[in-house]
Design a protein around this motif. Structure first.
Motif, PDB file in Angstrom:
ATOM      1  N   ARG A 164       3.860 -79.026   7.711  1.00 56.82           N
ATOM      2  CA  ARG A 164       3.784 -77.750   6.992  1.00 56.82           C
ATOM      3  C   ARG A 164       5.096 -77.389   6.292  1.00 56.82           C
ATOM      4  O   ARG A 164       5.096 -76.888   5.160  1.00 56.82           O
ATOM      5  N   ASN A 165       6.218 -77.652   6.948  1.00 62.47           N
ATOM      6  CA  ASN A 165       7.517 -77.313   6.336  1.00 62.47           C
ATOM      7  C   ASN A 165       7.807 -78.189   5.130  1.00 62.47           C
ATOM      8  O   ASN A 165       8.269 -77.713   4.095  1.00 62.47           O
ATOM      9  N   ARG A 166       7.536 -79.484   5.274  1.00 65.36           N
ATOM     10  CA  ARG A 166       7.798 -80.374   4.139  1.00 65.36           C
ATOM     11  C   ARG A 166       6.837 -80.061   2.978  1.00 65.36           C
ATOM     12  O   ARG A 166       7.218 -80.084   1.819  1.00 65.36           O
ATOM     13  N   PHE A 167       5.587 -79.756   3.331  1.00 69.58           N
ATOM     14  CA  PHE A 167       4.610 -79.385   2.291  1.00 69.58           C
ATOM     15  C   PHE A 167       5.130 -78.178   1.505  1.00 69.58           C
ATOM     16  O   PHE A 167       5.093 -78.133   0.286  1.00 69.58           O
ATOM     17  N   PHE A 168       5.660 -77.205   2.258  1.00 72.87           N
ATOM     18  CA  PHE A 168       6.189 -75.991   1.618  1.00 72.87           C
ATOM     19  C   PHE A 168       7.383 -76.335   0.740  1.00 72.87           C
ATOM     20  O   PHE A 168       7.506 -75.857  -0.387  1.00 72.87           O
ATOM     21  N   SER A 169       8.258 -77.200   1.253  1.00 78.05           N
ATOM     22  CA  SER A 169       9.457 -77.477   0.451  1.00 78.05           C
ATOM     23  C   SER A 169       9.101 -78.250  -0.817  1.00 78.05           C
ATOM     24  O   SER A 169       9.786 -78.134  -1.834  1.00 78.05           O
ATOM     25  N   ILE A 170       8.019 -79.009  -0.819  1.00 74.79           N
ATOM     26  CA  ILE A 170       7.607 -79.740  -2.029  1.00 74.79           C
ATOM     27  C   ILE A 170       6.844 -78.830  -2.997  1.00 74.79           C
ATOM     28  O   ILE A 170       7.127 -78.795  -4.191  1.00 74.79           O
ATOM     29  N   THR A 171       5.894 -78.064  -2.456  1.00 80.19           N
ATOM     30  CA  THR A 171       4.985 -77.300  -3.335  1.00 80.19           C
ATOM     31  C   THR A 171       5.440 -75.857  -3.565  1.00 80.19           C
ATOM     32  O   THR A 171       4.896 -75.162  -4.394  1.00 80.19           O
ATOM     33  N   ARG A 172       6.415 -75.425  -2.789  1.00 77.92           N
ATOM     34  CA  ARG A 172       6.951 -74.060  -2.814  1.00 77.92           C
ATOM     35  C   ARG A 172       5.881 -73.028  -2.433  1.00 77.92           C
ATOM     36  O   ARG A 172       5.975 -71.853  -2.788  1.00 77.92           O
ATOM     37  N   ARG A 173       4.846 -73.462  -1.762  1.00 77.24           N
ATOM     38  CA  ARG A 173       3.804 -72.560  -1.269  1.00 77.24           C
ATOM     39  C   ARG A 173       3.358 -73.059   0.113  1.00 77.24           C
ATOM     40  O   ARG A 173       3.248 -74.274   0.326  1.00 77.24           O
ATOM     41  N   ASP A 174       3.028 -72.105   0.994  1.00 76.77           N
ATOM     42  CA  ASP A 174       2.676 -72.461   2.371  1.00 76.77           C
ATOM     43  C   ASP A 174       1.163 -72.653   2.483  1.00 76.77           C
ATOM     44  O   ASP A 174       0.476 -71.873   3.116  1.00 76.77           O
ATOM     45  N   GLU A 175       0.637 -73.701   1.857  1.00 79.28           N
ATOM     46  CA  GLU A 175      -0.820 -73.815   1.745  1.00 79.28           C
ATOM     47  C   GLU A 175      -1.397 -75.061   2.431  1.00 79.28           C
ATOM     48  O   GLU A 175      -2.561 -75.385   2.196  1.00 79.28           O
ATOM     49  N   LEU A 176      -0.608 -75.745   3.251  1.00 81.92           N
ATOM     50  CA  LEU A 176      -1.159 -76.965   3.865  1.00 81.92           C
ATOM     51  C   LEU A 176      -2.463 -76.706   4.647  1.00 81.92           C
ATOM     52  O   LEU A 176      -3.410 -77.489   4.510  1.00 81.92           O
ATOM     53  N   PRO A 177      -2.566 -75.610   5.445  1.00 78.13           N
ATOM     54  CA  PRO A 177      -3.829 -75.416   6.186  1.00 78.13           C
ATOM     55  C   PRO A 177      -5.051 -75.361   5.265  1.00 78.13           C
ATOM     56  O   PRO A 177      -6.103 -75.922   5.591  1.00 78.13           O
ATOM     57  N   ALA A 178      -4.916 -74.713   4.113  1.00 77.85           N
ATOM     58  CA  ALA A 178      -6.056 -74.617   3.178  1.00 77.85           C
ATOM     59  C   ALA A 178      -6.434 -75.999   2.645  1.00 77.85           C
ATOM     60  O   ALA A 178      -7.618 -76.322   2.478  1.00 77.85           O
ATOM     61  N   VAL A 179      -5.436 -76.825   2.380  1.00 80.49           N
ATOM     62  CA  VAL A 179      -5.706 -78.161   1.825  1.00 80.49           C
ATOM     63  C   VAL A 179      -6.410 -79.025   2.874  1.00 80.49           C
ATOM     64  O   VAL A 179      -7.388 -79.735   2.571  1.00 80.49           O
ATOM     65  N   LEU A 180      -5.944 -78.917   4.121  1.00 78.28           N
ATOM     66  CA  LEU A 180      -6.581 -79.696   5.195  1.00 78.28           C
ATOM     67  C   LEU A 180      -8.022 -79.242   5.402  1.00 78.28           C
ATOM     68  O   LEU A 180      -8.934 -80.054   5.617  1.00 78.28           O
ATOM     69  N   ASP A 181      -8.222 -77.947   5.304  1.00 83.86           N
ATOM     70  CA  ASP A 181      -9.568 -77.404   5.443  1.00 83.86           C
ATOM     71  C   ASP A 181     -10.488 -77.990   4.350  1.00 83.86           C
ATOM     72  O   ASP A 181     -11.614 -78.424   4.626  1.00 83.86           O
ATOM     73  N   THR A 182      -9.973 -78.040   3.131  1.00 90.19           N
ATOM     74  CA  THR A 182     -10.744 -78.627   2.026  1.00 90.19           C
ATOM     75  C   THR A 182     -11.070 -80.086   2.317  1.00 90.19           C
ATOM     76  O   THR A 182     -12.209 -80.536   2.109  1.00 90.19           O
ATOM     77  N   MET A 183     -10.087 -80.835   2.806  1.00 93.65           N
ATOM     78  CA  MET A 183     -10.335 -82.257   3.105  1.00 93.65           C
ATOM     79  C   MET A 183     -11.500 -82.400   4.101  1.00 93.65           C
ATOM     80  O   MET A 183     -12.437 -83.178   3.878  1.00 93.65           O
ATOM     81  N   HIS A 184     -11.450 -81.613   5.183  1.00 92.15           N
ATOM     82  CA  HIS A 184     -12.503 -81.740   6.210  1.00 92.15           C
ATOM     83  C   HIS A 184     -13.862 -81.293   5.677  1.00 92.15           C
ATOM     84  O   HIS A 184     -14.890 -81.898   5.970  1.00 92.15           O
ATOM     85  N   GLU A 185     -13.859 -80.230   4.885  1.00 91.65           N
ATOM     86  CA  GLU A 185     -15.133 -79.739   4.319  1.00 91.65           C
ATOM     87  C   GLU A 185     -15.749 -80.768   3.369  1.00 91.65           C
ATOM     88  O   GLU A 185     -16.965 -80.970   3.352  1.00 91.65           O
ATOM     89  N   LEU A 186     -14.900 -81.417   2.560  1.00 92.05           N
ATOM     90  CA  LEU A 186     -15.415 -82.448   1.636  1.00 92.05           C
ATOM     91  C   LEU A 186     -16.070 -83.562   2.448  1.00 92.05           C
ATOM     92  O   LEU A 186     -17.185 -84.005   2.137  1.00 92.05           O
ATOM     93  N   LEU A 187     -15.385 -83.995   3.502  1.00 90.29           N
ATOM     94  CA  LEU A 187     -15.929 -85.100   4.312  1.00 90.29           C
ATOM     95  C   LEU A 187     -17.228 -84.667   4.996  1.00 90.29           C
ATOM     96  O   LEU A 187     -18.181 -85.431   5.090  1.00 90.29           O
ATOM     97  N   ARG A 188     -17.242 -83.413   5.454  1.00 91.75           N
ATOM     98  CA  ARG A 188     -18.447 -82.901   6.118  1.00 91.75           C
ATOM     99  C   ARG A 188     -19.642 -82.902   5.160  1.00 91.75           C
ATOM    100  O   ARG A 188     -20.784 -83.059   5.572  1.00 91.75           O
TER     101      ARG A 188
END
Ligand code: SAM
Length: 318
Positions: free
Chosen positions: A116-140
Motif C-alpha cells: 500500500r505504501n509503495r502503491f501510494f508513492s508511485i500513484t500519489r493516491r491511496d487506492e490499492l484496496p480498490a484496485v485489488l477489489d476490482t481484480m477479484h471482482e473481474l475474476l469472480r
C-alpha cells in the motif's frame, strides 16, 4: 493492422509519477476532445476498414462521463470481434457485472505494487484496496485479468516476486513493463530495468520458469512458473524488440492518429469528421497514413519532431 487503441480521455484520477506530474497536465477542453458520437463514427469506419479489436484506454476511461453508454453502443457494432479495456481499477468494480453482460472478456489492470505504501508513492493516491477489489471482482465474473506493472528502480523492484506470486493461486497474467519516457515532462532518467534484468530476477527466484508460446501479435514475452495457475510476461516497451509484429493503430482523445507510440501523430481524424468528410474519404485518409508507417519504434522516434518525448502517456493511451 487490425487493432485500434482508442484513448477516450486524457483525464485520470491517479497521478502515477512515471506518467504525469503531481499537478496533472494541461487537460484538453471539451471542444478539443472527440465527442462520443465522433468516436462511435470513427470506430465504425475503422471496423469497416478491417479493425477487429478495439481497446478503450485513456487517461482513465471510467473517469469520463457516459463511458458505459458509449461502451454499450460500441458492443453493438457489427464486425467488431473484441473490445478490451485498460483501467487503473479505482472506479471500475461497480461496472463489472455490466461489462460481463456487454461481452467484455479481458481487462488490463494497472497495478505497480502490492504494497500500500509503495502503491501510494508511485500513484500519489491511496487506492490499492480498490484496485485489488476490482481484480477479484473481474475474476469472480470470469473476465480475464492482465496486470500491468511498470518496473522502476527505487520504486517497486521489491514487487517483482510478490506480483509473480499472485499467479500461483490466481489465473492472472502479470506483465512487467519497461518504463518509457512518456512522463509529461522532460527528464527521463534512462532505463535501468530492461526486460533482460527483469527476466534474470524472475529466473533467479524461479529456476524452473519456462517460456510459453506467445499469442499472435503479443507485445509480451510470456512465461509460466511450474505449478502456477497464471503466467508472467515481460513487455520490452522501451527496448522495442517486437515492432515487427505490431498490428496497432492509436487514436488520442483529441483525434490524433498514431501508427507508432514513439512517433508523431500522422493524421487528425477529428478534424476530418468535423470538416464534412464522408466515411469513404475518412477511410482513404486513414489508409494513406498507415501506408507511411515507420519501420519500427526507433525509426518513428527519429522521425518525430525535433523535441524529445515530453508528453504524458495519459494523452496517448499506453
Ligand atoms: N488509466 C488507465 C490505466 O492506468 O491503466 C489507462 C491508461 S494508462 C496511460 C495505460 C498504461 O500505460 C498503464 O498500464 C500505465 O502503467 C502505462 N504507462 C503510463 N506511463 C508509462 C510509462 N512512462 N512507461 C511505461 N508504461 C506507462
Amino acid at each position: 493492422m487490425n487493432y485500434l487503441r482508442l484513448a477516450v480521455t486524457d483525464r485520470c484520477n491517479l497521478r502515477c509519477f512515471y506518467c504525469m506530474p503531481e499537478h496533472g497536465i494541461d487537460w484538453l477542453s471539451r471542444k478539443e476532445l472527440m465527442s462520443w458520437e465522433e468516436m462511435m463514427r470513427l470506430c465504425s469506419i475503422m471496423v469497416k476498414s478491417g479493425i477487429e479489436k478495439i481497446r478503450l484506454t485513456g487517461g482513465e476511461p471510467f473517469a469520463r462521463k457516459n463511458f458505459m453508454e458509449f461502451l454499450a453502443e460500441l458492443a453493438q457494432l457489427e464486425g467488431l470481434e473484441e473490445i478490451t479495456l485498460t483501467t487503473n481499477g479505482v472506479l471500475t468494480a461497480p461496472y463489472i457485472p455490466e461489462l460481463k453482460k456487454l461481452g467484455i472478456k479481458s481487462v488490463n489492470l494497472s497495478m505497480d505494487s502490492l504494497d500500500r505504501n509503495r502503491f501510494f508513492s508511485i500513484t500519489r493516491r491511496d487506492e490499492l484496496p480498490a484496485v485489488l477489489d476490482t481484480m477479484h471482482e473481474l475474476l469472480r465474473h470470469n473476465i480475464a485479468v492482465k496486470i500491468n506493472a511498470v518496473v522502476m528502480e527505487g520504486k517497486n523492484t521489491e514487487d517483482i516476486i510478490p506480483l509473480a506470486e499472485l499467479t500461483k493461486d490466481l489465473p492472472v497474467s502479470v506483465r512487467y513493463i519497461e518504463e518509457m519516457p512518456f512522463n509529461g515532462h522532460e527528464g527521463y532518467g534512462g532505463l535501468s530495468w530492461d526486460y533482460i534484468r527483469i527476466l534474470d530476477t524472475l529466473k533467479s527466484h524461479y529456476p524452473d520458469i519456462t517460456k510459453i508460446t506467445d499469442p499472435l501479435y503479443s507485445t509480451s514475452y510470456n512465461y509460466n512458473i511450474p505449478g502456477h495457475k497464471g503466467n508472467v510476461g515481460i513487455i520490452a516497451a522501451y527496448t522495442r524488440s517486437f515492432c515487427g509484429t505490431c498490428n496497432r493503430i492509436r487514436v488520442t482523445p483529441q483525434g490524433d492518429m498514431r501508427t507508432c507510440l514513439y512517433g508523431n501523430s500522422v493524421l487528425n481524424v477529428k478534424d476530418l469528421l468535423r470538416n464534412g468528410y464522408d466515411d469513404k474519404a475518412v477511410q482513404e485518409e486513414i489508409i494513406n497514413a498507415i501506408q507511411q508507417r515507420a519501420k519500427d519504434g526507433h525509426e518513428a522516434e527519429r522521425l518525430r519532431m525535433a523535441t524529445g518525448i515530453t508528453e504524458s502517456m495519459a494523452t496517448i493511451g499506453g
